[in-house]
Design an enzyme around this catalytic site. Structure first.
Site, PDB file in Angstrom:
ATOM      1  N   SER A  46       0.864  -1.183   0.000  1.00  0.00           N
ATOM      2  CA  SER A  46       0.000   0.000   0.000  1.00  0.00           C
ATOM      3  C   SER A  46       0.898   1.231   0.000  1.00  0.00           C
ATOM      4  CB  SER A  46      -0.898  -0.002   1.235  1.00  0.00           C
ATOM      5  OG  SER A  46      -1.756   1.123   1.241  1.00  0.00           O
ATOM      6  N   GLU A  47       0.604   2.176  -0.887  1.00  0.00           N
ATOM      7  CA  GLU A  47       1.545   3.291  -1.079  1.00  0.00           C
ATOM      8  C   GLU A  47       1.656   4.231   0.116  1.00  0.00           C
ATOM      9  OE1 GLU A  47      -1.342   5.709  -4.122  1.00  0.00           O
ATOM     10  OE2 GLU A  47      -0.899   3.600  -4.343  1.00  0.00           O
ATOM     11  N   ASN A  48       0.773   4.070   1.113  1.00  0.00           N
ATOM     12  CA  ASN A  48       0.926   4.901   2.314  1.00  0.00           C
ATOM     13  C   ASN A  48       1.944   4.310   3.292  1.00  0.00           C
ATOM     14  OD1 ASN A  48      -0.996   2.805   2.765  1.00  0.00           O
ATOM     15  ND2 ASN A  48      -1.717   3.820   4.604  1.00  0.00           N
ATOM     16  N   SER A  88       7.961   4.070   0.513  1.00  0.00           N
ATOM     17  CA  SER A  88       6.985   3.363  -0.293  1.00  0.00           C
ATOM     18  C   SER A  88       7.112   3.756  -1.764  1.00  0.00           C
ATOM     19  CB  SER A  88       5.570   3.663   0.209  1.00  0.00           C
ATOM     20  OG  SER A  88       4.611   3.052  -0.619  1.00  0.00           O
TER      21      SER A  88
END
Length: 220
Positions: A46-48, A88
């Site tokens: 997840s890019e967070n 990320s």
């Protein structure tokens, strides 16, 4: 019948391979986490800042501090890692994601994608889609084949602002699984009960249709 959101996620999950690092976009792609095939292990990113997302939590498992990029609560798989957003995106931009799954408003025969804005409508921002489509070689787009007015979203040329150019190779719609190559759409599979004629009618860009188009298969 057109595929449901859950069936779209199940079909994407069939493309997963053991050892893959996979980024799931907001919306239908996040559902893929619930359908990872038995016998393979993938790490969902997840890019967070989470590598190793598990299935969506039950009521007992909900942790309000543990969320994906779409602000939905998630679980962590065995071996998961947490890090900041900069790391990320370094992973994404460095080409370390094996498969990216994201939604789109339009895709065209040149592999262009429009996914982040419709002029005149309020948007919160472009998110990480531009980085994802630029940093990944293996991308699957999930989308509806046509608008609610019957207008095709698979075009000769995108009409909306582009998120990325020449980056999309496969598109899974609620009607068909399609590969993009040599400036054309190539029909690979069709949704159960959906005719080839219906797919042709709702595809604006040039569509190559083989003699036999198999129906998608789903586990009961």
């Amino acid at each position: 019948m057109a595929l449901s959101r859950e069936q779209l996620a199940q079909r994407v999950a069939q493309e997963l391979k053991d050892g893959y690092y996979v980024n799931l976009g907001i919306g239908i792609p996040t559902l893929v986490a619930n359908y990872i095939p038995e016998g393979i292990e993938v790490m969902l990113q997840s890019e967070n800042g989470l590598l190793g997302m598990g299935p969506f939590p039950t009521i007992e498992e909900v942790d309000a501090d543990l969320i994906n990029a779409g602000k939905q609560t998630v679980t962590m798989a065995r071996g998961a890692a947490l890090f900041d957003s900069a790391e990320s995106f370094a992973m994404i931009r460095g080409g370390h994601v094996d498969l990216t799954v994201l939604g789109a408003f339009e895709v065209d025969t040149q592999g262009n994608i429009a996914s982040y804005m419709i002029p005149g409508k309020l948007i919160k921002g472009m998110g990480g889609a531009m980085d994802l489509v630029a940093g990944a070689d293996n991308i699957i787009v999930t989308m509806t084949h046509a608008s609610k007015h019957g207008e095709s979203k698979l075009l000769t040329e995108c009409t909306l602002p582009l998120t990325g150019k020449g980056c999309i190779k496969k598109v899974l719609t609620d009607l068909a699984f399609i590969e993009i190559k040599e400036g054309k759409f190539h029909l690979l599979e069709r949704a159960p009960g959906v005719s080839v004629e219906e797919i042709i009618k709702l595809t604006a860009g040039e569509l190559v249709v083989p003699e036999h188009v198999p129906e998608m298969m789903f586990n009961e």
